[in-house]
Scaffold this motif. Sequence first.
Motif, PDB file in Angstrom:
ATOM      1  N   VAL A 156      38.370  33.466  41.079  1.00  0.00           N
ATOM      2  CA  VAL A 156      37.896  32.805  39.855  1.00  0.00           C
ATOM      3  C   VAL A 156      36.857  33.656  39.114  1.00  0.00           C
ATOM      4  CG1 VAL A 156      38.479  30.484  40.621  1.00  0.00           C
ATOM      5  CG2 VAL A 156      36.253  31.404  41.242  1.00  0.00           C
ATOM      6  N   PRO A 157      37.211  34.863  38.670  1.00  0.00           N
ATOM      7  CA  PRO A 157      36.204  35.812  38.163  1.00  0.00           C
ATOM      8  C   PRO A 157      35.532  35.370  36.867  1.00  0.00           C
ATOM      9  CG  PRO A 157      38.418  36.628  37.758  1.00  0.00           C
ATOM     10  CD  PRO A 157      38.561  35.442  38.655  1.00  0.00           C
ATOM     11  N   PHE A 158      34.248  35.612  36.830  1.00  0.00           N
ATOM     12  CA  PHE A 158      33.375  35.384  35.674  1.00  0.00           C
ATOM     13  C   PHE A 158      33.302  36.672  34.854  1.00  0.00           C
ATOM     14  CE2 PHE A 158      28.751  35.266  34.273  1.00  0.00           C
ATOM     15  CZ  PHE A 158      28.933  34.355  33.258  1.00  0.00           C
ATOM     16  N   PRO A 198      42.472  47.372  34.106  1.00  0.00           N
ATOM     17  CA  PRO A 198      43.519  48.406  34.098  1.00  0.00           C
ATOM     18  C   PRO A 198      43.164  49.644  34.919  1.00  0.00           C
ATOM     19  CG  PRO A 198      43.040  47.631  31.873  1.00  0.00           C
ATOM     20  CD  PRO A 198      41.957  47.105  32.757  1.00  0.00           C
ATOM     21  N   ARG A 199      41.904  49.792  35.254  1.00  0.00           N
ATOM     22  CA  ARG A 199      41.431  50.957  35.999  1.00  0.00           C
ATOM     23  C   ARG A 199      41.461  50.730  37.518  1.00  0.00           C
ATOM     24  NH1 ARG A 199      39.272  50.718  30.958  1.00  0.00           N
ATOM     25  NH2 ARG A 199      38.821  52.720  29.937  1.00  0.00           N
ATOM     26  N   ILE A 200      42.011  49.603  37.931  1.00  0.00           N
ATOM     27  CA  ILE A 200      42.074  49.256  39.351  1.00  0.00           C
ATOM     28  C   ILE A 200      43.516  49.387  39.825  1.00  0.00           C
ATOM     29  CG2 ILE A 200      41.746  47.412  41.045  1.00  0.00           C
ATOM     30  CD1 ILE A 200      39.550  46.309  39.176  1.00  0.00           C
ATOM     31  N   ASP A 201      43.715  50.233  40.829  1.00  0.00           N
ATOM     32  CA  ASP A 201      45.063  50.481  41.348  1.00  0.00           C
ATOM     33  C   ASP A 201      45.066  50.377  42.869  1.00  0.00           C
ATOM     34  OD1 ASP A 201      47.741  51.072  41.447  1.00  0.00           O
ATOM     35  OD2 ASP A 201      47.467  53.241  41.299  1.00  0.00           O
ATOM     36  N   VAL A 202      44.534  49.259  43.369  1.00  0.00           N
ATOM     37  CA  VAL A 202      44.550  48.991  44.808  1.00  0.00           C
ATOM     38  C   VAL A 202      45.105  47.582  45.005  1.00  0.00           C
ATOM     39  CG1 VAL A 202      42.603  50.514  45.282  1.00  0.00           C
ATOM     40  CG2 VAL A 202      42.177  48.087  44.806  1.00  0.00           C
ATOM     41  N   PRO A 203      45.577  47.252  46.201  1.00  0.00           N
ATOM     42  CA  PRO A 203      46.034  45.879  46.437  1.00  0.00           C
ATOM     43  C   PRO A 203      44.951  44.874  46.066  1.00  0.00           C
ATOM     44  CG  PRO A 203      46.640  47.288  48.267  1.00  0.00           C
ATOM     45  CD  PRO A 203      45.756  48.113  47.391  1.00  0.00           C
ATOM     46  N   ALA A 204      45.360  43.784  45.448  1.00  0.00           N
ATOM     47  CA  ALA A 204      44.390  42.808  44.955  1.00  0.00           C
ATOM     48  C   ALA A 204      44.874  41.393  45.203  1.00  0.00           C
ATOM     49  CB  ALA A 204      44.132  43.020  43.463  1.00  0.00           C
ATOM     50  N   LEU A 205      43.936  40.541  45.565  1.00  0.00           N
ATOM     51  CA  LEU A 205      44.173  39.110  45.733  1.00  0.00           C
ATOM     52  C   LEU A 205      43.261  38.359  44.773  1.00  0.00           C
ATOM     53  CD1 LEU A 205      45.341  36.637  47.310  1.00  0.00           C
ATOM     54  CD2 LEU A 205      43.371  36.885  48.849  1.00  0.00           C
ATOM     55  N   PHE A 206      43.859  37.548  43.903  1.00  0.00           N
ATOM     56  CA  PHE A 206      43.119  36.720  42.951  1.00  0.00           C
ATOM     57  C   PHE A 206      43.261  35.250  43.334  1.00  0.00           C
ATOM     58  CE2 PHE A 206      43.130  40.449  40.394  1.00  0.00           C
ATOM     59  CZ  PHE A 206      42.352  40.262  39.250  1.00  0.00           C
ATOM     60  N   SER A 207      42.403  34.432  42.760  1.00  0.00           N
ATOM     61  CA  SER A 207      42.612  32.979  42.785  1.00  0.00           C
ATOM     62  C   SER A 207      42.171  32.392  41.455  1.00  0.00           C
ATOM     63  CB  SER A 207      41.840  32.322  43.933  1.00  0.00           C
ATOM     64  OG  SER A 207      40.447  32.365  43.710  1.00  0.00           O
ATOM     65  N   VAL A 208      42.752  31.243  41.122  1.00  0.00           N
ATOM     66  CA  VAL A 208      42.436  30.557  39.875  1.00  0.00           C
ATOM     67  C   VAL A 208      42.511  29.050  40.100  1.00  0.00           C
ATOM     68  CG1 VAL A 208      44.852  30.643  39.088  1.00  0.00           C
ATOM     69  CG2 VAL A 208      43.015  30.379  37.411  1.00  0.00           C
ATOM     70  N   GLY A 209      41.574  28.330  39.488  1.00  0.00           N
ATOM     71  CA  GLY A 209      41.636  26.870  39.453  1.00  0.00           C
ATOM     72  C   GLY A 209      42.037  26.433  38.053  1.00  0.00           C
ATOM     73  N   LEU A 210      43.104  25.709  37.927  1.00  0.00           N
ATOM     74  CA  LEU A 210      43.617  25.374  36.595  1.00  0.00           C
ATOM     75  C   LEU A 210      42.751  24.359  35.863  1.00  0.00           C
ATOM     76  CD1 LEU A 210      47.497  25.310  37.083  1.00  0.00           C
ATOM     77  CD2 LEU A 210      45.971  27.226  36.518  1.00  0.00           C
ATOM     78  N   ARG A 211      41.768  23.755  36.555  1.00  0.00           N
ATOM     79  CA  ARG A 211      40.825  22.832  35.914  1.00  0.00           C
ATOM     80  C   ARG A 211      39.412  23.429  35.860  1.00  0.00           C
ATOM     81  NH1 ARG A 211      42.925  17.049  36.485  1.00  0.00           N
ATOM     82  NH2 ARG A 211      45.146  17.381  36.828  1.00  0.00           N
ATOM     83  N   ASP A 212      39.345  24.734  35.911  1.00  0.00           N
ATOM     84  CA  ASP A 212      38.064  25.432  35.962  1.00  0.00           C
ATOM     85  C   ASP A 212      37.482  25.581  34.557  1.00  0.00           C
ATOM     86  OD1 ASP A 212      35.909  27.100  36.419  1.00  0.00           O
ATOM     87  OD2 ASP A 212      37.024  28.536  37.644  1.00  0.00           O
ATOM     88  N   GLU A 213      36.399  24.851  34.274  1.00  0.00           N
ATOM     89  CA  GLU A 213      35.716  24.968  32.988  1.00  0.00           C
ATOM     90  C   GLU A 213      34.772  26.160  32.950  1.00  0.00           C
ATOM     91  OE1 GLU A 213      34.229  20.705  33.306  1.00  0.00           O
ATOM     92  OE2 GLU A 213      34.404  20.985  31.131  1.00  0.00           O
ATOM     93  N   VAL A 214      34.284  26.584  34.119  1.00  0.00           N
ATOM     94  CA  VAL A 214      33.289  27.653  34.183  1.00  0.00           C
ATOM     95  C   VAL A 214      33.931  29.004  33.912  1.00  0.00           C
ATOM     96  CG1 VAL A 214      31.577  28.788  35.656  1.00  0.00           C
ATOM     97  CG2 VAL A 214      31.875  26.300  35.765  1.00  0.00           C
ATOM     98  N   ALA A 262      46.072  24.004  41.360  1.00  0.00           N
ATOM     99  CA  ALA A 262      46.335  23.244  40.140  1.00  0.00           C
ATOM    100  C   ALA A 262      45.354  22.108  39.924  1.00  0.00           C
ATOM    101  CB  ALA A 262      47.762  22.699  40.165  1.00  0.00           C
ATOM    102  N   TYR A 263      44.800  21.547  40.999  1.00  0.00           N
ATOM    103  CA  TYR A 263      43.939  20.378  40.866  1.00  0.00           C
ATOM    104  C   TYR A 263      42.483  20.685  41.182  1.00  0.00           C
ATOM    105  CZ  TYR A 263      48.165  17.757  40.164  1.00  0.00           C
ATOM    106  OH  TYR A 263      49.345  17.300  39.649  1.00  0.00           O
ATOM    107  N   ASN A 264      42.140  21.958  41.139  1.00  0.00           N
ATOM    108  CA  ASN A 264      40.772  22.361  41.446  1.00  0.00           C
ATOM    109  C   ASN A 264      40.124  23.041  40.251  1.00  0.00           C
ATOM    110  OD1 ASN A 264      42.244  22.525  44.327  1.00  0.00           O
ATOM    111  ND2 ASN A 264      40.088  21.992  44.556  1.00  0.00           N
ATOM    112  N   GLY A 265      38.787  22.952  40.231  1.00  0.00           N
ATOM    113  CA  GLY A 265      38.002  23.617  39.205  1.00  0.00           C
ATOM    114  C   GLY A 265      37.434  24.921  39.721  1.00  0.00           C
ATOM    115  N   HIS A 266      36.134  25.107  39.488  1.00  0.00           N
ATOM    116  CA  HIS A 266      35.535  26.396  39.807  1.00  0.00           C
ATOM    117  C   HIS A 266      35.389  26.632  41.314  1.00  0.00           C
ATOM    118  CE1 HIS A 266      33.725  30.097  38.676  1.00  0.00           C
ATOM    119  NE2 HIS A 266      32.557  29.828  39.232  1.00  0.00           N
TER     120      HIS A 266
END
Length: 327
Positions: A214-216, A263-279, A303-307
Motif C-alpha cells: 500500500v505505498p504512499f 520504472p527504474r526497478i528491475d527486481v522481483p516485487a510483491l505489492f499489496s493494495v486495499g481497494l477501500r484505502d483512502e490513505v 477488496a474489503y480492506n483499507g489502509h
Amino acid sequence: MAQFDLPLDQLVAYRPARDEQPDFDAFWERTLAEQDAAHPLEHGMERVETGLTEIVTHDVTFTGFGGQPIKAWFHRPASADGDLGVVVEYIGYQGGRGLAHEHTLLAQAGYATLVMDNRGQGSGHQVGHTGDAHVGGPHAAGFLTQGIEDPDAYYYRRLFVDAVRAVDVARALPGVDPTRVVVSGGSQGGAITLAAAALSAARGVALRGAIIDVPFLTHVRRCTEITDAFPYGEIVQHLFAHRDHVEQTFRTVSYFDGLNFAPRIDVPALFSVGLRDEVCPPSAVYAAYNHLGSTDKDIKVYAYNGHEGGGPFQLAEHLAFVHRVMA
C-alpha cells in the motif's frame, strides 16, 4: 469506507503518464555523490538484550544524510550459521523502528533483518530514536510539506538518502550475505522501498527483491485530488495557504514520487493494495505497479480492506516471497 476509486478492471490497466523532471536522474546522482563525499558511511553496533532467546539483536548507528547518526535494529536468528540473506525494513508514516523486540518475524524465519528508524518521526504508531537536524521553512503539521518549496531542502531527500545507506550498511554487517538483500515496507515504508530499490540499482547494487505494501507518496497529485485523508491532506492544507505555489510544490514532489522510481526497478516485487484505502488510493498503487520495470511482479488485492491492507495475510505472502527470492 466504500470503494471510491476506479473499478478493479480499470485499475489493472491503469498506467497514467508520469510527471518526471528531465534532471531526475542527475538530481539523485548529485545528491548521493555529495553525501558520499561530505559524509562517508560509517556504522557501529552494540548488542542489546530483548528477552527473546532465539533472536540476537544489535543497536546499529550509521551515518545518514548530512552526517547525522541514524538508528536501526539488526536482528539475526541466534542459531544461524554462516552468512544470511538480509531484509531491510522501512517504517510507515509517523512511526519509528519501535522497541528492540519488534519486527522479528523474518529473523524467526531464518533471515537477518535491519529495521531503519525514520529521522524526526517515531511519535505515532511506533517509537523512534532518531531526530532530524535539518527542519526549516513554512510547512503544514507533519512531514509531507517540510521543505517542499525546494527539492534540495525537502524532508524526503534526507530520508531517502538514509534508506539507500541502510542498504549499504546491511550489506556490510557481520553474518550477512551482501548478494542476498531484499527491501521492504508498507505505506510510507513502501515509498521508501521504491526509492531505495531504484537508487540502489543506480549505484550498482543488485537486490534480490522488493516488498511494497500500500505505498504512499506515489501518484501524489492525483491523490490530493481524490482523497481528503491525511497525510495527503497536509499538501492540501499547505496549498490552501500558499495558493501561488501549486506548480512548484508538485515539481518538488515529482523528484520523490514513487511513480518515477518504479520504472527504474528491475527486481522481483510483491505489492499489496486495499481497494477501500483512502490513505493510499488504489489507483496510485496500481500506477506504480503497472510502471514497474520488472516483469517478475505480483500484487495481492484486498477488496474489503483499507489502509491496513492484508495485515497478517500479507505477512504470510512476505514469507513466501522472501523464501523464493533468497533461495
